[in-house]
Design a protein around this motif. Sequence first.
Motif, short mmCIF file in Angstrom:
data_model
loop_
_atom_site.label_atom_id
_atom_site.label_comp_id
_atom_site.label_asym_id
_atom_site.label_seq_id
_atom_site.Cartn_x
_atom_site.Cartn_y
_atom_site.Cartn_z
N LEU A 31 0.96 -1.04 -0.09
CA LEU A 31 0.15 0.16 -0.01
C LEU A 31 1.22 1.29 -0.09
N ARG A 32 0.28 2.33 -0.37
CA ARG A 32 0.94 3.71 -0.27
C ARG A 32 0.07 4.45 0.67
N VAL A 33 0.93 5.37 1.41
CA VAL A 33 0.00 6.37 2.28
C VAL A 33 -0.20 7.36 1.32
N PRO A 34 -1.03 8.32 1.69
CA PRO A 34 -1.40 9.39 0.95
C PRO A 34 -0.48 10.45 1.35
N ALA A 35 -0.54 11.59 0.16
CA ALA A 35 0.47 12.47 0.49
C ALA A 35 0.09 13.45 1.45
N ALA A 36 -1.06 13.67 1.72
CA ALA A 36 -1.70 14.56 2.88
C ALA A 36 -1.47 13.76 4.37
N ASP A 37 -0.73 12.72 4.51
CA ASP A 37 -0.52 12.03 5.93
C ASP A 37 0.33 12.93 6.73
N ALA A 38 -0.18 12.92 7.98
CA ALA A 38 0.66 13.63 8.93
C ALA A 38 0.62 12.83 10.51
N ILE A 39 1.62 13.34 11.10
CA ILE A 39 1.75 12.84 12.44
C ILE A 39 1.71 14.20 13.40
N ASN A 40 0.73 14.36 14.18
CA ASN A 40 0.69 15.37 15.06
C ASN A 40 1.26 14.92 16.34
N ALA A 41 2.49 15.08 16.92
CA ALA A 41 2.93 14.37 17.93
C ALA A 41 2.92 15.55 19.35
N GLU A 42 2.39 15.13 20.49
CA GLU A 42 2.25 15.79 21.70
C GLU A 42 3.04 15.11 22.89
N ILE A 43 4.21 15.82 23.09
CA ILE A 43 4.90 15.41 24.14
C ILE A 43 4.78 16.22 25.67
N ASP A 44 4.10 15.50 26.37
CA ASP A 44 4.07 16.35 27.84
C ASP A 44 5.31 16.08 28.92
N LEU A 45 5.51 17.08 29.48
CA LEU A 45 6.61 17.27 30.41
C LEU A 45 5.60 17.14 31.83
N VAL A 46 5.83 16.09 32.74
CA VAL A 46 4.93 16.10 33.57
C VAL A 46 5.81 15.97 34.90
N SER A 47 5.35 16.79 35.83
CA SER A 47 6.03 16.68 37.36
C SER A 47 5.38 15.59 38.13
N ASN A 48 6.35 14.89 38.55
CA ASN A 48 5.83 13.64 39.51
C ASN A 48 6.50 13.49 40.56
N ASP A 49 6.18 13.51 41.86
CA ASP A 49 6.74 13.28 43.09
C ASP A 49 8.23 13.88 43.25
N GLY A 92 10.18 14.97 40.95
CA GLY A 92 10.77 14.48 39.57
C GLY A 92 10.03 15.00 38.36
N TYR A 93 10.65 14.76 37.22
CA TYR A 93 9.80 14.73 35.88
C TYR A 93 9.88 13.57 34.91
N LEU A 94 8.72 13.29 34.27
CA LEU A 94 8.90 12.37 33.19
C LEU A 94 7.97 12.99 32.07
N LEU A 95 8.10 12.00 31.08
CA LEU A 95 7.55 12.62 29.57
C LEU A 95 6.31 11.48 29.48
N GLN A 96 5.28 11.83 28.88
CA GLN A 96 4.34 11.08 28.18
C GLN A 96 3.91 11.67 26.75
N ALA A 97 3.56 10.79 25.92
CA ALA A 97 3.29 11.16 24.36
C ALA A 97 2.01 10.75 23.82
N ARG A 98 1.51 11.49 23.00
CA ARG A 98 0.28 11.07 22.16
C ARG A 98 0.82 11.37 20.66
N LEU A 99 0.84 10.21 19.87
CA LEU A 99 1.02 10.27 18.34
C LEU A 99 -0.32 10.41 17.71
N ASN A 100 -0.87 11.16 17.07
CA ASN A 100 -2.00 11.54 16.31
C ASN A 100 -1.79 11.26 14.90
#
Length: 135
Positions: A68-86, A88-96
Motif C-alpha cells: 500500500l501507499r500512504v496518502p500525500a496528505a498524511d501527517a503525525i501530530n505529536a504531543e510530548i508532555d513534561l509532567v511533574s511527578n513526586d 521529579g519529571y517524566l514524559l508522556q506522549a500522544r501520536l495522532n
Amino acid sequence: MSTVIYTGKTSTAGGRDGASRSSDGRLDVTLSPPGSSGVGTNPEQLFAAGWSARFLGAIGRAAAERQLRVPAADAINAEIDLVSNDGGYLLQARLNAKLPGIEPDLARSLVGRAHQLCPYSEATRGNIAVELNVA
C-alpha cells in the motif's frame, strides 16, 4: 550483526536557556523553557518533531509491507508532555495520525505496526506512556 546507519551529533550549551547546534551546522536552535516568553524552542518540541518524522516513515514502511501507499496528505501530530511527578519529571506522549483516504481499521493497523517498527517508539517502549490515535 548491527550496522550504524547514521550518527546525529549535537552540542548544547546553556541548558534550557541555551542553544543546540549540530556538528554539520544544519541544526542551529536557540532554546528556552516550555511556557516561557523566550524566543527559542524546547527539548520537548524537538523530541516531538523527531519522533513524528520518524514515525511517519515507519507508517510508510508498514504500508509497503502490505503493498500500500500512504496518502500525500498524511501527517503525525505529536504531543510530548513534561509532567511533574513526586519531585521529579517524566514524559508522556500522544501520536495522532492523520491518514486521509485510508479506512479507519486499516489506518489503526498501520499505526500499530509503525509503533513496532519506529526506533523512537522502541526506545521509549515501557519507559513512558504513549497513546496512539487515528483521526
